[in-house]
Design a protein around this motif. Structure first.
Motif, PDB file in Angstrom:
ATOM      1  N   GLY A  47       0.729  -1.743  -0.187  1.00 26.75           N
ATOM      2  CA  GLY A  47       0.075   0.276   0.115  1.00 26.75           C
ATOM      3  C   GLY A  47       0.878   1.223  -0.378  1.00 26.75           C
ATOM      4  N   TYR A  48       2.348   0.746   0.177  1.00 24.68           N
ATOM      5  CA  TYR A  48       2.934   2.528   0.062  1.00 24.68           C
ATOM      6  C   TYR A  48       2.141   3.381  -1.303  1.00 24.68           C
ATOM      7  CZ  TYR A  48       7.153   5.731   0.444  1.00 24.68           C
ATOM      8  OH  TYR A  48       7.779   6.636   0.185  1.00 24.68           O
ATOM      9  N   GLN A  49       2.540   4.312  -1.042  1.00 23.40           N
ATOM     10  CA  GLN A  49       2.291   5.405  -1.741  1.00 23.40           C
ATOM     11  C   GLN A  49       3.070   6.858  -2.439  1.00 23.40           C
ATOM     12  OE1 GLN A  49      -1.772   6.882  -0.494  1.00 23.40           O
ATOM     13  NE2 GLN A  49      -2.625   5.923  -1.953  1.00 23.40           N
ATOM     14  N   ALA A  50       3.272   6.610  -3.751  1.00 19.80           N
ATOM     15  CA  ALA A  50       4.590   7.730  -3.793  1.00 19.80           C
ATOM     16  C   ALA A  50       3.402   8.899  -4.266  1.00 19.80           C
ATOM     17  CB  ALA A  50       5.219   7.278  -5.161  1.00 19.80           C
ATOM     18  N   SER A  51       4.165   9.666  -4.356  1.00 21.40           N
ATOM     19  CA  SER A  51       3.471  11.828  -4.729  1.00 21.40           C
ATOM     20  C   SER A  51       3.958  11.818  -6.331  1.00 21.40           C
ATOM     21  CB  SER A  51       4.109  12.417  -3.750  1.00 21.40           C
ATOM     22  OG  SER A  51       5.516  12.968  -3.587  1.00 21.40           O
ATOM     23  N   PHE A  52       4.687  11.738  -7.149  1.00 28.33           N
ATOM     24  CA  PHE A  52       4.959  12.345  -7.959  1.00 28.33           C
ATOM     25  C   PHE A  52       4.893  11.413  -9.303  1.00 28.33           C
ATOM     26  CE2 PHE A  52       8.168  12.843 -11.833  1.00 28.33           C
ATOM     27  CZ  PHE A  52       8.162  13.551 -11.893  1.00 28.33           C
ATOM     28  N   PRO A  53       3.899  11.943 -10.284  1.00 27.32           N
ATOM     29  CA  PRO A  53       4.122  13.032 -10.351  1.00 27.32           C
ATOM     30  C   PRO A  53       2.583  13.205  -9.796  1.00 27.32           C
ATOM     31  CG  PRO A  53       3.480  12.137 -12.508  1.00 27.32           C
ATOM     32  CD  PRO A  53       3.830  11.069 -11.537  1.00 27.32           C
ATOM     33  N   GLU A  54       1.743  12.636  -9.326  1.00 28.68           N
ATOM     34  CA  GLU A  54       0.490  12.577  -8.196  1.00 28.68           C
ATOM     35  C   GLU A  54       0.436  11.058  -7.102  1.00 28.68           C
ATOM     36  OE1 GLU A  54      -3.344  10.811 -10.709  1.00 28.68           O
ATOM     37  OE2 GLU A  54      -2.101  12.302 -11.957  1.00 28.68           O
ATOM     38  N   ILE A  55      -0.161  11.398  -5.990  1.00 26.82           N
ATOM     39  CA  ILE A  55      -0.552  10.210  -5.098  1.00 26.82           C
ATOM     40  C   ILE A  55      -0.904   9.108  -5.969  1.00 26.82           C
ATOM     41  CG2 ILE A  55      -1.531   9.245  -2.834  1.00 26.82           C
ATOM     42  CD1 ILE A  55      -1.376  12.421  -2.380  1.00 26.82           C
ATOM     43  N   HIS A  56      -0.263   7.974  -5.926  1.00 24.15           N
ATOM     44  CA  HIS A  56      -0.839   6.862  -6.237  1.00 24.15           C
ATOM     45  C   HIS A  56      -0.016   5.534  -5.688  1.00 24.15           C
ATOM     46  CE1 HIS A  56       2.803   7.684  -8.639  1.00 24.15           C
ATOM     47  NE2 HIS A  56       2.733   6.357  -8.741  1.00 24.15           N
ATOM     48  N   LYS A  57      -0.615   4.065  -5.847  1.00 21.15           N
ATOM     49  CA  LYS A  57       0.572   3.106  -4.904  1.00 21.15           C
ATOM     50  C   LYS A  57       1.538   3.226  -5.992  1.00 21.15           C
ATOM     51  CE  LYS A  57      -3.412   1.477  -2.515  1.00 21.15           C
ATOM     52  NZ  LYS A  57      -4.649   2.154  -3.429  1.00 21.15           N
TER      53      LYS A  57
END
Length: 227
Positions: A47-57
């Motif tokens: 479930g880890y989320q990244a923030s680039f270029p928008e928030i997504h798993k």
């Protein structure tokens, strides 16, 4: 003279062939298991989320084909895939490192007989059916398989069961042009993605993510227990 030139040419070709064969790199899963330090912080957390270029798993990569992982990391390293974090990580990896990591993640969490059925488990809605039918060449299913889990080529990823928000971001990135830090260069995928609006891409991503697939996130605590 002609005979000499012919002989020299033949020797040159032979040398190039031997050199190419010598440079062929084979991945080692055991070696790859020792090189995951920069991977587990994102790909080893469910479930880890990244923030680039928008928030997504972040994508699930365990169970993905080794050839595809090599292709993807090589593209990040070469800049065909623009992503500052992945570019920085890929830049630190040698071709052998990439091959080893790919070999490791391709078999991580995969159990014999555990593959999903070769037919899709659910039928797409009428809206999704119409979106898929818009592709007159059937490129989506020809490349990724009717179930989106049996690619026709090693450099093509398995998509079934992948996070919908990641698929959405990835597909949109193929539509991006002339941006320094964002976008993916692939003529086929660019042409496909541009056929759809962003809301339509979200519909397709949601459907593909609902299909049974082999991809998974293996928690860091189990990362060195591939079975």
């Amino acid at each position: 003279m002609n005979k000499l030139l012919t002989t020299m040419f033949a020797l040159a070709v032979a040398c190039v062939t031997v050199s190419a064969q010598a440079q062929k790199i084979t991945g080692n899963a055991e070696a790859g298991a020792k090189k995951t330090a920069m991977c587990v912080g994102c790909h080893g957390i469910i479930g880890y989320q990244a923030s680039f270029p928008e928030i997504h798993k972040v994508p699930m990569i365990a169970g993905q084909s080794a050839t595809y992982i090599v292709s993807a990391l090589t593209q990040y390293k070469g800049g065909e895939r623009k992503h500052p974090t992945m570019r920085a990580i890929a830049d630190t990896l040698s071709e052998q490192d990439i091959a080893d990591l790919a070999a490791y993640y391709s078999q991580l969490g995969v159990k014999e007989g555990g593959a999903p059925p070769l037919t899709v488990a659910s039928h797409p809605s009428e809206k999704v059916q119409s979106l898929i039918a818009r592709d007159k060449d059937n490129a989506c299913t020809k490349c990724h398989g009717a179930n989106f889990n049996t690619p026709n080529d090693g450099t093509v990823p398995k998509l079934a069961g992948q996070h919908a928000d990641y698929l959405y971001v990835a597909l949109k990135s193929y539509k991006v042009q002339n941006q320094h830090q964002l976008g993916r260069s692939n003529a086929v995928m660019s042409g496909q993605a541009k056929k759809y609006t962003n809301p339509e891409i979200k519909e397709l991503a949601s459907y593909i993510s609902s299909l049974p697939g082999e991809l998974k996130t293996v928690p860091e605590s189990l990362l060195h227990d591939p079975k």
